[in-house]
Write a protein that holds these residues in place. Structure first.
Motif, mmCIF file in Angstrom:
data_model
loop_
_atom_site.group_PDB
_atom_site.id
_atom_site.type_symbol
_atom_site.label_atom_id
_atom_site.label_comp_id
_atom_site.label_asym_id
_atom_site.label_seq_id
_atom_site.Cartn_x
_atom_site.Cartn_y
_atom_site.Cartn_z
ATOM 1 N N VAL A 111 56.331 8.093 70.704
ATOM 2 C CA VAL A 111 56.518 7.532 72.042
ATOM 3 C C VAL A 111 55.198 7.132 72.688
ATOM 4 N N ASP A 112 54.063 7.473 72.073
ATOM 5 C CA ASP A 112 52.761 7.147 72.649
ATOM 6 C C ASP A 112 52.517 5.645 72.546
ATOM 7 N N GLY A 113 52.146 5.023 73.658
ATOM 8 C CA GLY A 113 51.862 3.586 73.642
ATOM 9 C C GLY A 113 53.030 2.774 74.184
ATOM 10 N N SER A 114 52.827 1.508 74.281
ATOM 11 C CA SER A 114 53.822 0.616 74.884
ATOM 12 C C SER A 114 54.666 -0.129 73.847
ATOM 13 N N TRP A 115 54.478 0.165 72.557
ATOM 14 C CA TRP A 115 55.199 -0.592 71.529
ATOM 15 C C TRP A 115 56.676 -0.218 71.484
ATOM 16 N N LEU A 116 57.026 1.010 71.904
ATOM 17 C CA LEU A 116 58.408 1.470 71.823
ATOM 18 C C LEU A 116 59.097 1.303 73.174
ATOM 19 N N ASP A 117 60.244 0.672 73.181
ATOM 20 C CA ASP A 117 61.021 0.473 74.403
ATOM 21 C C ASP A 117 61.406 1.836 74.986
ATOM 22 N N SER A 118 61.254 1.958 76.288
ATOM 23 C CA SER A 118 61.566 3.230 76.946
ATOM 24 C C SER A 118 63.045 3.580 76.848
ATOM 25 N N GLN A 119 63.894 2.605 76.527
ATOM 26 C CA GLN A 119 65.326 2.860 76.401
ATOM 27 C C GLN A 119 65.674 3.535 75.081
ATOM 28 N N ILE A 120 64.735 3.563 74.148
ATOM 29 C CA ILE A 120 64.997 4.113 72.821
ATOM 30 C C ILE A 120 64.759 5.622 72.834
ATOM 31 N N GLU A 121 65.730 6.375 72.341
ATOM 32 C CA GLU A 121 65.625 7.827 72.278
ATOM 33 C C GLU A 121 65.013 8.260 70.941
ATOM 34 N N VAL A 122 64.331 9.398 70.964
ATOM 35 C CA VAL A 122 63.788 10.001 69.745
ATOM 36 C C VAL A 122 64.436 11.372 69.605
ATOM 37 N N VAL A 123 65.189 11.572 68.519
ATOM 38 C CA VAL A 123 65.919 12.819 68.326
ATOM 39 C C VAL A 123 65.604 13.381 66.948
ATOM 40 N N PHE A 124 65.896 14.679 66.773
ATOM 41 C CA PHE A 124 65.622 15.375 65.513
ATOM 42 C C PHE A 124 66.896 15.989 64.931
ATOM 43 N N GLU A 125 68.029 15.499 65.342
ATOM 44 C CA GLU A 125 69.306 16.013 64.851
ATOM 45 C C GLU A 125 69.635 15.427 63.481
ATOM 46 N N ALA A 126 70.518 16.118 62.763
ATOM 47 C CA ALA A 126 70.968 15.602 61.472
ATOM 48 C C ALA A 126 71.823 14.355 61.706
ATOM 49 N N PRO A 127 71.505 13.228 61.039
ATOM 50 C CA PRO A 127 72.261 11.983 61.263
ATOM 51 C C PRO A 127 73.596 11.975 60.500
ATOM 52 N N THR A 128 74.472 12.896 60.862
ATOM 53 C CA THR A 128 75.779 12.967 60.227
ATOM 54 C C THR A 128 76.692 11.863 60.758
ATOM 55 N N SER A 129 77.841 11.707 60.147
ATOM 56 C CA SER A 129 78.790 10.691 60.609
ATOM 57 C C SER A 129 79.288 11.016 62.015
ATOM 58 N N ASP A 130 79.475 12.301 62.316
ATOM 59 C CA ASP A 130 79.912 12.692 63.664
ATOM 60 C C ASP A 130 78.838 12.357 64.691
ATOM 61 N N TRP A 131 77.570 12.618 64.353
ATOM 62 C CA TRP A 131 76.482 12.293 65.277
ATOM 63 C C TRP A 131 76.410 10.791 65.501
ATOM 64 N N ALA A 132 76.528 10.006 64.445
ATOM 65 C CA ALA A 132 76.461 8.549 64.566
ATOM 66 C C ALA A 132 77.583 8.017 65.454
ATOM 67 N N ALA A 133 78.748 8.656 65.392
ATOM 68 C CA ALA A 133 79.876 8.207 66.204
ATOM 69 C C ALA A 133 79.636 8.498 67.686
ATOM 70 N N ARG A 134 78.874 9.537 68.005
ATOM 71 C CA ARG A 134 78.603 9.889 69.406
ATOM 72 C C ARG A 134 77.407 9.142 69.980
#
Length: 221
Positions: A14-37
């Motif tokens: 997230v450091d710097g202006s290259w990443l849009d502030s609307q984009i979230e950074v998460v560390f959860e497992a990218p399971t199908s249930d997570w992707a659906a939510r």
């Protein structure tokens, strides 16, 4: 240590202006249930493997000093661990995901270690470089398709990130100075040995009583 590496990675992304502030950074497992939510553009940094670097294991103990150079204790050598992360981009369009993943790759690939300003806690206290490898080849016996199958999702473009970080050994603090005498003895007697008192050898102060000298009487010749 792992959560401190997570925090450093988040700060780096997230450091710097290259990443849009609307984009979230998460560390959860990218399971199908997570992707659906998921309901916002997301960068997912998933820790999927932890292994010790046995080649860097050492023995013995190291001295620990404070800022004034005073010895405060001893610590066993740090152990180093390989933390493997699967970095993916999630948006509503594949083209946007590829653009975001490309920006992430450019951001991470130019670094050989996590920047010091992002390190916190014991990882920063260790004072050692936390190495990172971006988009490295997968090790023997590893398969991304098997990983995605275990997560219950479909195969997705990703960047494999390897972080090698130290875990500090346990600190044994220096004990207090010994000032009491030693007690030696048997079942019949006990004798206390005391450390010499420097004041006992000092010159008596003015006005202090001086020991009386006993003179021998005799005939004066």
């Amino acid at each position: 240590m792992i959560h401190e590496v997570d925090d450093a990675l988040r700060a780096l992304i997230v450091d710097g202006s290259w990443l849009d502030s609307q984009i979230e950074v998460v560390f959860e497992a990218p399971t199908s249930d997570w992707a659906a939510r998921r309901n916002a553009p997301t960068v997912n940094v998933f820790l999927y493997d932890v292994r010790e670097d046995l080649a860097r294991r050492d023995s013995g103990r190291l001295e620990e000093h404070d800022e004034d150079g005073k010895l405060v204790g001893w610590r066993s050598p740090p152990r180093w661990y390989h933390l493997s992360y699967l970095v993916t981009a999630w948006t509503t369009r594949a083209q946007d995901e590829h653009r975001l993943l490309s920006a992430l790759l450019a951001r991470l690939a130019g670094l050989e270690a996590l920047p010091e300003q992002h390190l916190r806690g014991s990882v920063a206290e260790a004072g050692m470089a936390v190495r990172m490898q971006t988009a490295r080849p997968l090790g023997e016996g590893r398969s991304l398709s098997e990983l995605w199958s275990a997560l219950g999702g479909e195969l997705k473009p990703s960047v494999d990130l390897l972080i090698t970080a130290p875990m500090l050994g346990e600190l044994t603090p220096v004990g207090p100075l010994v000032t009491d005498g030693l007690v030696l003895g048997t079942d019949d007697e006990r004798r206390r040995l005391r450390y010499p008192d420097p004041a006992a050898d000092a010159v008596p102060a003015l006005g202090a009583a001086t020991p009386r000298v006993r003179r021998r009487r005799g005939t004066i010749r």
